[in-house]
Design a protein around this motif. Structure first.
Motif, PDB file in Angstrom:
ATOM      1  N   ARG A  64      12.913  -5.668  10.876  1.00 45.08           N
ATOM      2  CA  ARG A  64      13.592  -5.697  12.181  1.00 45.08           C
ATOM      3  C   ARG A  64      12.558  -5.817  13.306  1.00 45.08           C
ATOM      4  NH1 ARG A  64      16.920  -6.498  14.542  1.00 45.08           N
ATOM      5  NH2 ARG A  64      17.420  -4.634  15.705  1.00 45.08           N
ATOM      6  N   ALA A  65      11.502  -5.008  13.253  1.00 45.00           N
ATOM      7  CA  ALA A  65      10.495  -4.975  14.314  1.00 45.00           C
ATOM      8  C   ALA A  65       9.759  -6.304  14.443  1.00 45.00           C
ATOM      9  CB  ALA A  65       9.491  -3.847  14.059  1.00 45.00           C
ATOM     10  N   GLU A  66       9.530  -6.970  13.328  1.00 47.25           N
ATOM     11  CA  GLU A  66       8.778  -8.223  13.346  1.00 47.25           C
ATOM     12  C   GLU A  66       9.672  -9.441  13.575  1.00 47.25           C
ATOM     13  OE1 GLU A  66       6.370  -8.129   9.793  1.00 47.25           O
ATOM     14  OE2 GLU A  66       5.263  -6.378  10.530  1.00 47.25           O
ATOM     15  N   GLY A  67      10.977  -9.200  13.749  1.00 41.59           N
ATOM     16  CA  GLY A  67      11.890 -10.295  14.042  1.00 41.59           C
ATOM     17  C   GLY A  67      12.297 -11.115  12.834  1.00 41.59           C
ATOM     18  N   ALA A  68      11.947 -10.657  11.644  1.00 37.86           N
ATOM     19  CA  ALA A  68      12.311 -11.379  10.427  1.00 37.86           C
ATOM     20  C   ALA A  68      13.764 -11.140  10.048  1.00 37.86           C
ATOM     21  CB  ALA A  68      11.405 -10.956   9.276  1.00 37.86           C
TER      22      ALA A  68
ATOM     23  N   ILE B 136      13.057   2.376   3.717  1.00 36.81           N
ATOM     24  CA  ILE B 136      13.504   2.441   5.109  1.00 36.81           C
ATOM     25  C   ILE B 136      12.466   1.780   6.013  1.00 36.81           C
ATOM     26  CG2 ILE B 136      14.061   3.991   7.036  1.00 36.81           C
ATOM     27  CD1 ILE B 136      15.066   5.997   4.824  1.00 36.81           C
ATOM     28  N   TYR B 137      11.206   2.042   5.724  1.00 34.14           N
ATOM     29  CA  TYR B 137      10.131   1.432   6.503  1.00 34.14           C
ATOM     30  C   TYR B 137      10.163  -0.090   6.372  1.00 34.14           C
ATOM     31  CZ  TYR B 137       5.503   0.636   8.462  1.00 34.14           C
ATOM     32  OH  TYR B 137       4.455   0.205   9.237  1.00 34.14           O
TER      33      TYR B 137
ATOM     34  N   PRO C  23       6.927   0.214  16.497  1.00 29.36           N
ATOM     35  CA  PRO C  23       6.851   0.694  15.107  1.00 29.36           C
ATOM     36  C   PRO C  23       5.564   1.467  14.828  1.00 29.36           C
ATOM     37  CG  PRO C  23       6.504  -1.678  15.204  1.00 29.36           C
ATOM     38  CD  PRO C  23       6.867  -1.226  16.592  1.00 29.36           C
ATOM     39  N   ARG C  24       5.654   2.440  13.978  1.00 28.01           N
ATOM     40  CA  ARG C  24       4.504   3.241  13.552  1.00 28.01           C
ATOM     41  C   ARG C  24       3.876   2.582  12.320  1.00 28.01           C
ATOM     42  NH1 ARG C  24       4.918   8.740  15.312  1.00 28.01           N
ATOM     43  NH2 ARG C  24       6.785   9.051  16.535  1.00 28.01           N
ATOM     44  N   ASP C  25       2.641   2.958  12.012  1.00 29.72           N
ATOM     45  CA  ASP C  25       2.076   2.478  10.749  1.00 29.72           C
ATOM     46  C   ASP C  25       2.719   3.285   9.621  1.00 29.72           C
ATOM     47  OD1 ASP C  25       0.391   4.778   9.881  1.00 29.72           O
ATOM     48  OD2 ASP C  25      -0.808   4.282  11.630  1.00 29.72           O
ATOM     49  N   ILE C  26       2.599   2.795   8.405  1.00 30.81           N
ATOM     50  CA  ILE C  26       3.309   3.386   7.270  1.00 30.81           C
ATOM     51  C   ILE C  26       2.936   4.847   7.042  1.00 30.81           C
ATOM     52  CG2 ILE C  26       1.634   2.466   5.595  1.00 30.81           C
ATOM     53  CD1 ILE C  26       5.403   2.942   4.937  1.00 30.81           C
ATOM     54  N   GLU C  27       1.674   5.208   7.160  1.00 29.59           N
ATOM     55  CA  GLU C  27       1.272   6.599   6.916  1.00 29.59           C
ATOM     56  C   GLU C  27       1.874   7.538   7.959  1.00 29.59           C
ATOM     57  OE1 GLU C  27      -0.044   7.833   4.213  1.00 29.59           O
ATOM     58  OE2 GLU C  27      -0.116   5.799   3.418  1.00 29.59           O
ATOM     59  N   GLN C  28       1.857   7.141   9.196  1.00 36.79           N
ATOM     60  CA  GLN C  28       2.433   7.951  10.267  1.00 36.79           C
ATOM     61  C   GLN C  28       3.951   8.074  10.085  1.00 36.79           C
ATOM     62  OE1 GLN C  28       2.078   6.281  14.232  1.00 36.79           O
ATOM     63  NE2 GLN C  28       1.443   8.273  15.022  1.00 36.79           N
TER      64      GLN C  28
END
Length: 105
Positions: free
Chosen positions: A90-94, A83-84, A45-50
């Motif tokens: 999803r990325a953090e498994g939550a 969307i982020y 995953p990218r950071d929010i700004e990117q």
């Protein structure tokens, strides 16, 4: 940025799921897992700004367009943070794969 309780998500994350599956999944695969021609959005995953920059402006490499920008698309531009939130869950498994249920307000 997201809220998941017993597999149910807040309104913003649910909207992010809907928006993602309305357009992003065609290239980035169901649930953000990637495809043969577009990267996974949950493995790295990218950071929010990117993320905002790439979704708004698109991305290219050596003059070749890899992804068009969505800055002028009213179906996506106002919902980038939603969307982020979905992809972060999803990325953090939550949040697992498939359509999430929505938390009651």
């Amino acid at each position: 940025m997201y809220r998941v309780v017993d597999g149910k998500v807040d309104a913003r994350t649910y909207n992010g799921y809907r928006r993602y599956h309305a357009g992003c999944n065609h290239c980035h695969g169901p649930d953000g897992v990637g495809s043969t021609f577009a990267s996974s959005l949950v493995d790295r995953p990218r950071d929010i700004e990117q993320f905002r920059r790439v979704v708004r402006d698109g991305q290219s490499s050596s003059g070749t367009s890899l992804m068009r920008g969505f800055a002028d698309d009213p179906n996506f531009a106002p919902y980038i943070d939603d969307i982020y939130a979905y992809l972060q869950a999803r990325a953090e498994g939550a949040l697992g794969r498939g359509r999430p249920k929505r938390l009651e307000p």
